[in-house]
Every structure is written in C-alpha cells, then in structure tokens.
Design a protein around this motif. Structure first.
Motif, PDB file in Angstrom:
ATOM      1  N   MET A 107       0.830  -1.203   0.000  1.00 22.73           N
ATOM      2  CA  MET A 107       0.000   0.000   0.000  1.00 22.73           C
ATOM      3  C   MET A 107       0.873   1.265   0.000  1.00 22.73           C
ATOM      4  N   ALA A 108       1.993   1.216   0.740  1.00 24.46           N
ATOM      5  CA  ALA A 108       2.899   2.365   0.771  1.00 24.46           C
ATOM      6  C   ALA A 108       3.505   2.602  -0.604  1.00 24.46           C
ATOM      7  N   CYS A 109       3.799   1.516  -1.294  1.00 24.16           N
ATOM      8  CA  CYS A 109       4.347   1.655  -2.640  1.00 24.16           C
ATOM      9  C   CYS A 109       3.346   2.330  -3.566  1.00 24.16           C
ATOM     10  N   LYS A 110       2.063   2.011  -3.386  1.00 19.30           N
ATOM     11  CA  LYS A 110       1.023   2.641  -4.195  1.00 19.30           C
ATOM     12  C   LYS A 110       0.940   4.132  -3.903  1.00 19.30           C
ATOM     13  N   LEU A 111       1.056   4.507  -2.616  1.00 21.04           N
ATOM     14  CA  LEU A 111       0.935   5.909  -2.230  1.00 21.04           C
ATOM     15  C   LEU A 111       2.157   6.725  -2.648  1.00 21.04           C
ATOM     16  N   LEU A 296      -6.456   5.038  -3.395  1.00 18.63           N
ATOM     17  CA  LEU A 296      -6.526   3.965  -2.406  1.00 18.63           C
ATOM     18  C   LEU A 296      -7.807   4.106  -1.594  1.00 18.63           C
ATOM     19  N   ASP A 297      -8.625   3.050  -1.539  1.00 22.00           N
ATOM     20  CA  ASP A 297      -9.815   3.097  -0.702  1.00 22.00           C
ATOM     21  C   ASP A 297     -10.096   1.717  -0.127  1.00 22.00           C
ATOM     22  N   VAL A 298     -10.866   1.699   0.952  1.00 23.50           N
ATOM     23  CA  VAL A 298     -11.081   0.468   1.705  1.00 23.50           C
ATOM     24  C   VAL A 298     -11.873  -0.583   0.929  1.00 23.50           C
ATOM     25  N   PRO A 299     -13.008  -0.234   0.287  1.00 22.99           N
ATOM     26  CA  PRO A 299     -13.785  -1.282  -0.398  1.00 22.99           C
ATOM     27  C   PRO A 299     -12.976  -2.071  -1.422  1.00 22.99           C
ATOM     28  N   LYS A 300     -12.192  -1.378  -2.247  1.00 26.75           N
ATOM     29  CA  LYS A 300     -11.406  -2.072  -3.263  1.00 26.75           C
ATOM     30  C   LYS A 300     -10.274  -2.883  -2.623  1.00 26.75           C
ATOM     31  N   THR A 301      -9.686  -2.335  -1.573  1.00 24.28           N
ATOM     32  CA  THR A 301      -8.631  -3.067  -0.879  1.00 24.28           C
ATOM     33  C   THR A 301      -9.162  -4.379  -0.329  1.00 24.28           C
ATOM     34  N   LEU A 302     -10.333  -4.326   0.300  1.00 25.62           N
ATOM     35  CA  LEU A 302     -10.931  -5.536   0.862  1.00 25.62           C
ATOM     36  C   LEU A 302     -11.321  -6.527  -0.233  1.00 25.62           C
ATOM     37  N   CYS A 420       1.319 -17.696  -9.876  1.00 22.79           N
ATOM     38  CA  CYS A 420       0.397 -17.310  -8.794  1.00 22.79           C
ATOM     39  C   CYS A 420       0.151 -15.811  -8.781  1.00 22.79           C
ATOM     40  N   ASN A 421       1.204 -15.013  -8.931  1.00 17.73           N
ATOM     41  CA  ASN A 421       1.008 -13.566  -8.947  1.00 17.73           C
ATOM     42  C   ASN A 421       0.222 -13.136 -10.172  1.00 17.73           C
ATOM     43  N   ALA A 422       0.509 -13.773 -11.309  1.00 22.70           N
ATOM     44  CA  ALA A 422      -0.250 -13.463 -12.516  1.00 22.70           C
ATOM     45  C   ALA A 422      -1.719 -13.818 -12.329  1.00 22.70           C
ATOM     46  N   HIS A 423      -1.973 -14.917 -11.635  1.00 28.58           N
ATOM     47  CA  HIS A 423      -3.353 -15.393 -11.476  1.00 28.58           C
ATOM     48  C   HIS A 423      -4.186 -14.444 -10.619  1.00 28.58           C
ATOM     49  N   VAL A 424      -3.659 -14.015  -9.481  1.00 23.73           N
ATOM     50  CA  VAL A 424      -4.448 -13.102  -8.643  1.00 23.73           C
ATOM     51  C   VAL A 424      -4.581 -11.743  -9.312  1.00 23.73           C
ATOM     52  N   SER A 425      -3.554 -11.324 -10.056  1.00 25.71           N
ATOM     53  CA  SER A 425      -3.635 -10.050 -10.754  1.00 25.71           C
ATOM     54  C   SER A 425      -4.699 -10.066 -11.831  1.00 25.71           C
ATOM     55  N   ALA A 426      -4.828 -11.203 -12.519  1.00 27.50           N
ATOM     56  CA  ALA A 426      -5.792 -11.307 -13.617  1.00 27.50           C
ATOM     57  C   ALA A 426      -7.224 -11.377 -13.124  1.00 27.50           C
ATOM     58  N   ASN A 427      -7.418 -11.683 -11.852  1.00 30.74           N
ATOM     59  CA  ASN A 427      -8.771 -11.943 -11.364  1.00 30.74           C
ATOM     60  C   ASN A 427      -9.298 -10.884 -10.407  1.00 30.74           C
ATOM     61  N   VAL A 428      -8.797  -9.656 -10.561  1.00 31.55           N
ATOM     62  CA  VAL A 428      -9.390  -8.467  -9.950  1.00 31.55           C
ATOM     63  C   VAL A 428      -9.415  -7.384 -11.018  1.00 31.55           C
ATOM     64  N   VAL A 429     -10.059  -6.264 -10.735  1.00 31.59           N
ATOM     65  CA  VAL A 429     -10.231  -5.235 -11.761  1.00 31.59           C
ATOM     66  C   VAL A 429      -9.398  -3.991 -11.468  1.00 31.59           C
ATOM     67  N   SER A 430      -9.572  -3.388 -10.293  1.00 29.82           N
ATOM     68  CA  SER A 430      -8.948  -2.097 -10.007  1.00 29.82           C
ATOM     69  C   SER A 430      -7.496  -2.241  -9.594  1.00 29.82           C
TER      70      SER A 430
END
Length: 527
Positions: A107-111, A296-302, A420-430
């Motif tokens: 999250m810090a990297c995103k900010l 960065l917001d809570v709903p998308k993070t969750l 594994c990283n590719a898989h979780v990345s491909a299966n979310v949107v934001s």
C-alpha cells in the motif's frame, strides 16, 4: 511514421485516456481501437528500458536473501557458534518481518510511487547485506536479518516474487504497475495491472521471476568465485560473500533511481502520444474503469484481499514456498549431504545446475500460460514434477538419483512465483484491488517460507526424511487444491453467465460500480 502513433487511432486513445472516461462498455467490451504497429513499438520501447533494471534488481534481491545458504557452507555456523536450532531461528527471523510488512508495504508503494520506493528499498537491503558481513553473534545476525526481511519484503512480487526483499515482492508488482503497462508482448495477466490481455502476449512477469532460480544458480557460482579470494579488505570467507554481493546491489539500486518511473504520465522517455496510448490500452481491458491508477480506498482493498481466488491461490503459493524457499536456504546443505567428500567450492558449484533448469521451466510454463491464456492448468502440470522429485529423495540413497531429484523439484517449483502472482492479478479489476491481492498472495505465500526454515534439521541429516516428506505432502496438496480451484472458477463463471448485467447495475453510481470489482456482474474469472 515509424516513431509516431497513427493519427486515426490516436484520436481513440486520446478520448479514452481522458480522466473520468471509460474505455469499455458495461459488459467489459473495449470501445477503443488500437494500431497494432504503434502498440508493438510502444511495448518494445518500454520493455527495453524497464526490463533490464528490473531483472537485475530482482536477481540480486534473491541473491541477498538466499546467500545465507552459501555462507553456511563457508563457515558461518562455526564462526557465529550456531548450535542446535540456532540456524533455523536465524532463517525464521527473516520471515517474521517479511510477512508482517507485506501488505502495508504494498500500500505504501502505491501511495509513494514505485519509481522512488523500490530503488530506495533495494538500496536499503543492499546495505543490510553488507551489514551481515560484520556480525559476530546470533543476536546481531538476527537483527540484521529482520531488517533485511523488512526491506526485502518490500522490494519484491509482481513480480514476484520476490523473493528477496519480499515485502518488496508486493512492491515489485506495484512497480510493474507501469513497467508492464505495455510489456513487449503485452501481458496476458501478469502480476501487474498494466498488462493488456492480448492472446499473443508474453508475460514480463516470467522474465523477472526467472531471476529467482537464476539468482540461486548465479549466487552459487558467485559465492564460489568470491571464496577463491584470499580476502576482501579485512573480511574473509563467508563475510566476503555478503559484502561483495551487497555492494553490487547498492550500485544497481542507484541506477534504478534514474530509470524507473511510476506511471506512463511520468515517463520522461515516452512521447505524449505514447503516454496516451499506454493509458488507453490499460483502461480498455478493465470493465467500468475510468482511471488508470485509482485512489486507495477500503472497499477495493478488501475486495483484493478477500477474493476467493486470492485466498486459495495464496494458500497454493504457501505450499509451493515450502519447497522454493527451502531450496534457496538448504540446497547447498542438501548437495553437501549427497556429495560429502567434495570440497566446499565443488559443493557450491553443484548447487547451481538445478536452478538453471528451474529457470528454463520458469520461462516455459508462463510462456505456455500466456499462449493459452490459462494459469491454473499449469499449477496442475507442475505439481507432479515436485511429487516425483521428493519421492526419489524418499525412496533412494543413491547419490545420482538424489541429485537428479533436485532437478525435477526445481522444474516444477519455481514457475509458481510468476503463475500465482499473474493469477491473482488477472482476477481483480482495479489497481487498488490488484495491489491488495498481490500483497495478500505474497504474504500468505511467505508463511510457507517460514515453515521451510524448519523443514531441514541437523538431526534429520543426511537423508532428511522429515523435510523431504513434508515437501512431498505439500506438493500433493498443491495438486489437489489446484484442481479444486479450477473446478470452482468454471462453476462460478457459469452462474455469472445467467445474470442480467443491466438490471444489477441499475441505480448504482460510477463509484459504486467500480467498487464492485470482481463482484461486477460483467466480470468473469480467468482460470
């Protein structure tokens, strides 16, 4: 117009690149057309600038984490008076900070932005590696390893494994946020959010994740070369390994400050037309997205953390890391148990070839996953290789059979980092959900790394029945979980096919639609 984006297609890109403008309809179909030649030039340009420095950083991240295994052969245990489980404790301390700081660091990297965040962390873990050369007690070594885990976590992944600075692994993936926005073969679902899902895309993730097994191979070769030196300053034996490799890491980090960037808009080496095209390409693959880097917001993070695909993939990654991290720390020790009469340098050199074979499969499996736009099937295909390898360890005491088993294990194990990283990345949107998903995947996965530090115990030498049995069981469970994950994703997609997208989106604001992320009725899991 070799250096310009086609004007006709640029008009589409400019419209889609505007803040607040979507590039898909509510069903996820792209509204934007792109000039293939312009895209190809853009992908190559970004790839040629970004890929080399990412690969070097990741290579030495892995080396700086795993070099303790080479140091153990070169006298670290004796010089620090490590007895009993002291060495295992030293390995475990690294993972405590590694796990704790995974999601916060992502999250810090995103900010802050990966363009500055990752080079800074790489510089920090290079310094930590150098500091390890000067420790004289278990307590001091544990302190430095804790700091190394904190920075290492943060540097490594998308990508990614990381491995190395693992809180960094999550950060790696964030770095690749932009880095792969137009990777050369445009990523079908690499760990980053900037990859277009073209059917002809080759994952940059696999290119940098390959640095993990190559880091193991190169680390063994480099350690062998360093040990041939009589001294480095006032340092001798294993202390030279940490000092020299840490100095190299610091040098690469300084170069990264000048090369890396946060997003297309801040890349000084892209033209305005190329920046607009890069932004439009990313938005055109994300249903309901009106901005490339959302706040960065809570709903998308969750949504990213608690996606069922993220959690189960993270558990699969945990099982796999018991093997991968165990090999990175204990392969030199295992090789010594197979060839006890060889010299230390010879044992170091024998630890390199299995990693080279692992690197080949780390490229091949993601390449095939790109080619067929599937990842879980390669989870399933990789597991039997590990099962066979550990069965050989358990069933034979012949040196050639046991050494051959290391090649089978490496062939199946190392590709999971990219997959594994590719898989979780491909299966979310934001972007926010992706950052959280990757961080969660790596955090859960690194629990497996912590378990691995206790898989090979001195009292279990030389055949290590406990460690090999544990790894055989984890590989078998990986196979079972992968099959269940594939079946569930197909089942849930069939349920989604029966939904009325229009009726479920009636009355929702733009933000509410975006916050649905993978719960959006137009979204489909990508197995």
């Amino acid at each position: 117009m070799a250096d310009k984006v086609d004007i006709k297609h640029l008009e589409f890109a400019q419209a889609a690149a505007e803040e607040g403008q979507a590039a898909t309809d509510q069903y996820g179909h792209s509204l934007v057309e792109f000039d293939p030649a312009a895209e190809r030039r853009l992908r190559w340009k970004i790839d040629l600038v970004i890929t080399p420095i990412i690969c070097l950083l990741y290579l030495f991240c892995f080396i700086d984490r795993a070099n303790i295994g080479n140091a153990a052969l070169a006298g670290l245990k004796q010089d620090l008076s490590l007895e009993g489980y002291d060495y295992n404790v030293l390995l475990t301390v690294f993972y405590i900070s590694y796990i704790i700081f995974e999601i916060p660091c992502n999250m810090a990297c995103k900010l802050i932005g990966p363009g500055w965040f990752l080079p800074f962390l790489a510089l920090c873990f290079g310094i930590c590696s150098i500091g390890t050369a000067f420790v004289h007690s278990l307590g001091a070594a544990c302190g430095v390893r804790f700091l190394l885990g904190k920075t290492l976590d943060q540097v490594c992944p998308l990508f990614d494994r990381s491995r190395s600075v693992r809180s960094g692994h999550a950060a790696w993936n964030r770095l690749l946020l932009f880095q792969v926005v137009s990777q050369r073969r445009a990523g079908i679902s690499t760990v980053t959010c900037k990859c277009r899902r073209f059917p002809n895309a080759k994952s940059l993730t696999s290119q940098y994740i390959t640095m993990a097994p190559l880091g193991g191979a190169f680390g063994g070769l480099l350690a062998s070369a360093i040990l041939k030196l009589s001294h480095f300053g006032g340092l001798h034996r294993w202390r030279m390994i940490f000092a020299i490799e840490g100095i190299i890491t610091c040098g690469i980090a300084l170069v990264a400050f000048a090369v890396l960037t946060d997003r297309p808009e801040t890349a000084r080496w892209l033209s305005e037309e190329e920046k607009k095209l890069a932004v439009a390409r990313v938005k055109s693959e994300r249903v309901g997205t009106t901005e490339v880097l959302d706040k960065l917001d809570v709903p998308k993070t969750l949504k990213g953390i608690f996606s069922p695909v993220t959690l189960l993939t993270g558990f699969i990654f945990l099982l796999n890391n018991i093997t991968v991290q165990g090999m990175s720390f204990f392969l030199p020790t295992i090789v010594r148990s197979i060839y006890p009469d060889s010299t230390v340098i010879s044992q170091q050199l024998r630890s390199a070839p299995p990693y080279v074979v692992g690197a080949f499969f780390t490229l091949m499996f993601p390449f095939l996953s790109w080619r067929f736009d599937r990842r879980v099937i390669f989870f399933i295909a990789s597991s039997p290789l590990m099962i066979a390898g550990y069965a050989m360890f358990l069933g034979s005491i012949d040196s050639n059979v046991r050494y051959g088993a290391t090649f089978l294990v490496a062939s199946g194990a190392f590709a999971f980092g990219a997959l594994c990283n590719a898989h979780v990345s491909a299966n979310v949107v934001s972007d926010t959900a992706r950052s959280a998903a990757i961080g969660t995947n790596v955090m859960i996965g690194n629990i497996g790394g912590m378990i691995s530090t206790w898989s090979y115990l001195d009292r279990d030498a030389p055949n290590y029945h406990i460690g090999n049995g544990l790894n055989c069981a984890s590989a078998t469970l990986t196979l079972i979980c992968s099959v269940l994950l594939l079946l569930w994703m197909k089942y849930d997609n069939k349920k989604r096919d029966g939904r009325d997208v229009d009726s479920q989106l009636v009355g929702l604001s733009t933000k509410q639609v975006q916050d649905l992320d993978w719960k959006h009725p137009g979204f489909r899991w990508r197995p």
